[in-house]
Design a protein around this motif. Structure first.
Motif, PDB file in Angstrom:
ATOM      1  N   ALA A  25     -16.149  40.873 -10.892  1.00 23.76           N
ATOM      2  CA  ALA A  25     -15.224  41.884 -10.389  1.00 23.76           C
ATOM      3  C   ALA A  25     -15.630  43.294 -10.818  1.00 23.76           C
ATOM      4  CB  ALA A  25     -13.811  41.574 -10.865  1.00 23.76           C
ATOM      5  N   LYS A  26     -16.531  43.409 -11.777  1.00 24.46           N
ATOM      6  CA  LYS A  26     -16.915  44.715 -12.301  1.00 24.46           C
ATOM      7  C   LYS A  26     -18.016  45.348 -11.451  1.00 24.46           C
ATOM      8  CE  LYS A  26     -15.604  43.847 -17.047  1.00 24.46           C
ATOM      9  NZ  LYS A  26     -15.978  43.981 -18.442  1.00 24.46           N
ATOM     10  N   SER A  27     -18.102  46.682 -11.553  1.00 17.97           N
ATOM     11  CA  SER A  27     -19.160  47.413 -10.843  1.00 17.97           C
ATOM     12  C   SER A  27     -20.459  47.336 -11.656  1.00 17.97           C
ATOM     13  CB  SER A  27     -18.746  48.866 -10.654  1.00 17.97           C
ATOM     14  OG  SER A  27     -18.709  49.524 -11.900  1.00 17.97           O
ATOM     15  N   VAL A  28     -21.534  47.816 -11.046  1.00 20.96           N
ATOM     16  CA  VAL A  28     -22.837  47.770 -11.705  1.00 20.96           C
ATOM     17  C   VAL A  28     -22.831  48.636 -12.967  1.00 20.96           C
ATOM     18  CG1 VAL A  28     -25.295  48.278 -11.424  1.00 20.96           C
ATOM     19  CG2 VAL A  28     -24.014  47.285  -9.536  1.00 20.96           C
ATOM     20  N   GLU A  29     -22.149  49.785 -12.917  1.00 21.97           N
ATOM     21  CA  GLU A  29     -22.094  50.658 -14.087  1.00 21.97           C
ATOM     22  C   GLU A  29     -21.347  49.987 -15.227  1.00 21.97           C
ATOM     23  OE1 GLU A  29     -21.034  51.760 -11.005  1.00 21.97           O
ATOM     24  OE2 GLU A  29     -22.867  52.843 -10.499  1.00 21.97           O
ATOM     25  N   GLU A  30     -20.260  49.305 -14.902  1.00 19.06           N
ATOM     26  CA  GLU A  30     -19.493  48.593 -15.933  1.00 19.06           C
ATOM     27  C   GLU A  30     -20.310  47.440 -16.515  1.00 19.06           C
ATOM     28  OE1 GLU A  30     -14.899  49.145 -14.479  1.00 19.06           O
ATOM     29  OE2 GLU A  30     -16.140  47.676 -13.433  1.00 19.06           O
ATOM     30  N   LEU A  31     -21.092  46.779 -15.651  1.00 14.24           N
ATOM     31  CA  LEU A  31     -21.948  45.689 -16.131  1.00 14.24           C
ATOM     32  C   LEU A  31     -23.027  46.229 -17.068  1.00 14.24           C
ATOM     33  CD1 LEU A  31     -22.365  43.517 -12.922  1.00 14.24           C
ATOM     34  CD2 LEU A  31     -21.100  42.915 -14.975  1.00 14.24           C
ATOM     35  N   ASN A  32     -23.581  47.395 -16.733  1.00 14.46           N
ATOM     36  CA  ASN A  32     -24.579  48.004 -17.611  1.00 14.46           C
ATOM     37  C   ASN A  32     -23.981  48.322 -18.975  1.00 14.46           C
ATOM     38  OD1 ASN A  32     -27.053  48.057 -16.274  1.00 14.46           O
ATOM     39  ND2 ASN A  32     -26.450  49.833 -15.053  1.00 14.46           N
ATOM     40  N   ALA A  33     -22.770  48.850 -18.983  1.00 14.70           N
ATOM     41  CA  ALA A  33     -22.107  49.163 -20.251  1.00 14.70           C
ATOM     42  C   ALA A  33     -21.846  47.889 -21.050  1.00 14.70           C
ATOM     43  CB  ALA A  33     -20.802  49.901 -19.984  1.00 14.70           C
ATOM     44  N   GLU A  34     -21.424  46.844 -20.356  1.00 10.81           N
ATOM     45  CA  GLU A  34     -21.165  45.557 -21.009  1.00 10.81           C
ATOM     46  C   GLU A  34     -22.460  44.978 -21.594  1.00 10.81           C
ATOM     47  OE1 GLU A  34     -18.271  42.204 -21.409  1.00 10.81           O
ATOM     48  OE2 GLU A  34     -17.922  43.996 -20.195  1.00 10.81           O
ATOM     49  N   LEU A  35     -23.562  45.135 -20.845  1.00  7.71           N
ATOM     50  CA  LEU A  35     -24.859  44.633 -21.298  1.00  7.71           C
ATOM     51  C   LEU A  35     -25.322  45.358 -22.553  1.00  7.71           C
ATOM     52  CD1 LEU A  35     -27.264  42.756 -20.711  1.00  7.71           C
ATOM     53  CD2 LEU A  35     -28.218  44.582 -19.303  1.00  7.71           C
ATOM     54  N   VAL A  36     -25.164  46.667 -22.578  1.00  7.96           N
ATOM     55  CA  VAL A  36     -25.553  47.455 -23.755  1.00  7.96           C
ATOM     56  C   VAL A  36     -24.728  47.032 -24.971  1.00  7.96           C
ATOM     57  CG1 VAL A  36     -25.519  49.783 -24.735  1.00  7.96           C
ATOM     58  CG2 VAL A  36     -26.434  49.408 -22.450  1.00  7.96           C
ATOM     59  N   ALA A  37     -23.427  46.846 -24.753  1.00  7.94           N
ATOM     60  CA  ALA A  37     -22.553  46.436 -25.856  1.00  7.94           C
ATOM     61  C   ALA A  37     -22.947  45.055 -26.381  1.00  7.94           C
ATOM     62  CB  ALA A  37     -21.105  46.433 -25.405  1.00  7.94           C
ATOM     63  N   ALA A  38     -23.283  44.138 -25.471  1.00 14.05           N
ATOM     64  CA  ALA A  38     -23.666  42.789 -25.883  1.00 14.05           C
ATOM     65  C   ALA A  38     -24.985  42.798 -26.651  1.00 14.05           C
ATOM     66  CB  ALA A  38     -23.768  41.875 -24.667  1.00 14.05           C
ATOM     67  N   LYS A  39     -25.920  43.629 -26.223  1.00 16.55           N
ATOM     68  CA  LYS A  39     -27.201  43.713 -26.925  1.00 16.55           C
ATOM     69  C   LYS A  39     -27.031  44.318 -28.315  1.00 16.55           C
ATOM     70  CE  LYS A  39     -30.413  43.612 -23.079  1.00 16.55           C
ATOM     71  NZ  LYS A  39     -31.553  44.267 -22.410  1.00 16.55           N
ATOM     72  N   LYS A  40     -26.135  45.297 -28.437  1.00 18.00           N
ATOM     73  CA  LYS A  40     -25.855  45.868 -29.766  1.00 18.00           C
ATOM     74  C   LYS A  40     -25.229  44.817 -30.675  1.00 18.00           C
ATOM     75  CE  LYS A  40     -25.305  50.709 -28.534  1.00 18.00           C
ATOM     76  NZ  LYS A  40     -24.380  51.846 -28.436  1.00 18.00           N
ATOM     77  N   GLU A  41     -24.303  44.034 -30.101  1.00 16.67           N
ATOM     78  CA  GLU A  41     -23.665  42.984 -30.894  1.00 16.67           C
ATOM     79  C   GLU A  41     -24.684  41.954 -31.346  1.00 16.67           C
ATOM     80  OE1 GLU A  41     -20.113  39.642 -30.626  1.00 16.67           O
ATOM     81  OE2 GLU A  41     -20.539  40.888 -28.874  1.00 16.67           O
ATOM     82  N   LEU A  42     -25.605  41.575 -30.448  1.00 15.19           N
ATOM     83  CA  LEU A  42     -26.642  40.607 -30.803  1.00 15.19           C
ATOM     84  C   LEU A  42     -27.517  41.156 -31.930  1.00 15.19           C
ATOM     85  CD1 LEU A  42     -28.042  37.918 -30.280  1.00 15.19           C
ATOM     86  CD2 LEU A  42     -29.411  39.065 -28.537  1.00 15.19           C
ATOM     87  N   PHE A  43     -27.871  42.429 -31.854  1.00  8.91           N
ATOM     88  CA  PHE A  43     -28.667  43.039 -32.915  1.00  8.91           C
ATOM     89  C   PHE A  43     -27.943  42.962 -34.251  1.00  8.91           C
ATOM     90  CE2 PHE A  43     -29.614  46.760 -35.527  1.00  8.91           C
ATOM     91  CZ  PHE A  43     -30.972  46.594 -35.719  1.00  8.91           C
ATOM     92  N   ASN A  44     -26.656  43.307 -34.231  1.00  9.81           N
ATOM     93  CA  ASN A  44     -25.877  43.269 -35.471  1.00  9.81           C
ATOM     94  C   ASN A  44     -25.745  41.851 -36.014  1.00  9.81           C
ATOM     95  OD1 ASN A  44     -25.432  46.030 -35.589  1.00  9.81           O
ATOM     96  ND2 ASN A  44     -23.620  45.911 -34.285  1.00  9.81           N
ATOM     97  N   LEU A  45     -25.573  40.885 -35.125  1.00  6.38           N
ATOM     98  CA  LEU A  45     -25.477  39.489 -35.566  1.00  6.38           C
ATOM     99  C   LEU A  45     -26.784  39.023 -36.190  1.00  6.38           C
ATOM    100  CD1 LEU A  45     -23.504  37.903 -32.600  1.00  6.38           C
ATOM    101  CD2 LEU A  45     -22.679  38.256 -34.924  1.00  6.38           C
ATOM    102  N   ARG A  46     -27.902  39.393 -35.583  1.00  7.45           N
ATOM    103  CA  ARG A  46     -29.203  39.017 -36.137  1.00  7.45           C
ATOM    104  C   ARG A  46     -29.412  39.653 -37.511  1.00  7.45           C
ATOM    105  NH1 ARG A  46     -32.969  39.763 -30.807  1.00  7.45           N
ATOM    106  NH2 ARG A  46     -32.660  37.685 -29.935  1.00  7.45           N
ATOM    107  N   PHE A  47     -28.980  40.899 -37.637  1.00  5.62           N
ATOM    108  CA  PHE A  47     -29.117  41.599 -38.916  1.00  5.62           C
ATOM    109  C   PHE A  47     -28.277  40.912 -39.984  1.00  5.62           C
ATOM    110  CE2 PHE A  47     -30.847  45.376 -40.795  1.00  5.62           C
ATOM    111  CZ  PHE A  47     -30.030  45.615 -41.883  1.00  5.62           C
ATOM    112  N   GLN A  48     -27.043  40.557 -39.640  1.00  5.72           N
ATOM    113  CA  GLN A  48     -26.162  39.864 -40.583  1.00  5.72           C
ATOM    114  C   GLN A  48     -26.745  38.503 -40.958  1.00  5.72           C
ATOM    115  OE1 GLN A  48     -22.304  39.603 -38.838  1.00  5.72           O
ATOM    116  NE2 GLN A  48     -21.916  41.798 -38.961  1.00  5.72           N
ATOM    117  N   ASN A  49     -27.331  37.822 -39.985  1.00  3.01           N
ATOM    118  CA  ASN A  49     -27.914  36.510 -40.245  1.00  3.01           C
ATOM    119  C   ASN A  49     -29.101  36.635 -41.209  1.00  3.01           C
ATOM    120  OD1 ASN A  49     -28.081  33.709 -39.885  1.00  3.01           O
ATOM    121  ND2 ASN A  49     -29.616  33.930 -38.290  1.00  3.01           N
ATOM    122  N   ALA A  50     -29.895  37.664 -41.040  1.00  3.33           N
ATOM    123  CA  ALA A  50     -31.064  37.858 -41.899  1.00  3.33           C
ATOM    124  C   ALA A  50     -30.662  38.172 -43.332  1.00  3.33           C
ATOM    125  CB  ALA A  50     -31.940  38.970 -41.344  1.00  3.33           C
TER     126      ALA A  50
END
Length: 67
Positions: A12-37
């Motif tokens: 239901a989201k637009s391409v711009e909203e999907l891009n924002a969601e993707l950036v947020a998810a990638k930041k979260e993944l980075f933080n999770l990897r850092f915490q795991n390390a």
């Protein structure tokens, strides 16, 4: 949120909203990897969940680009 509901929400989201969601998810993944390390991550299954969400977002973006 269940998977089907999440996918419907993404579609239901637009391409711009999907891009924002993707950036947020990638930041979260980075933080999770850092915490795991640094042995601070308690729920390691969250990494797998975020990776799959990133793939879902990218798939829907590809669908929208091809449509």
């Amino acid at each position: 949120m269940k998977t089907k509901e999440y996918v419907q929400d993404l579609k239901a989201k637009s391409v711009e909203e999907l891009n924002a969601e993707l950036v947020a998810a990638k930041k979260e993944l980075f933080n999770l990897r850092f915490q795991n390390a640094t042995n601070q991550l308690e729920n390691t299954s969250r990494i797998k969940e975020v990776r799959r969400n990133i793939a879902r977002i990218q798939s829907i973006m590809t669908e929208k680009a091809n449509a």
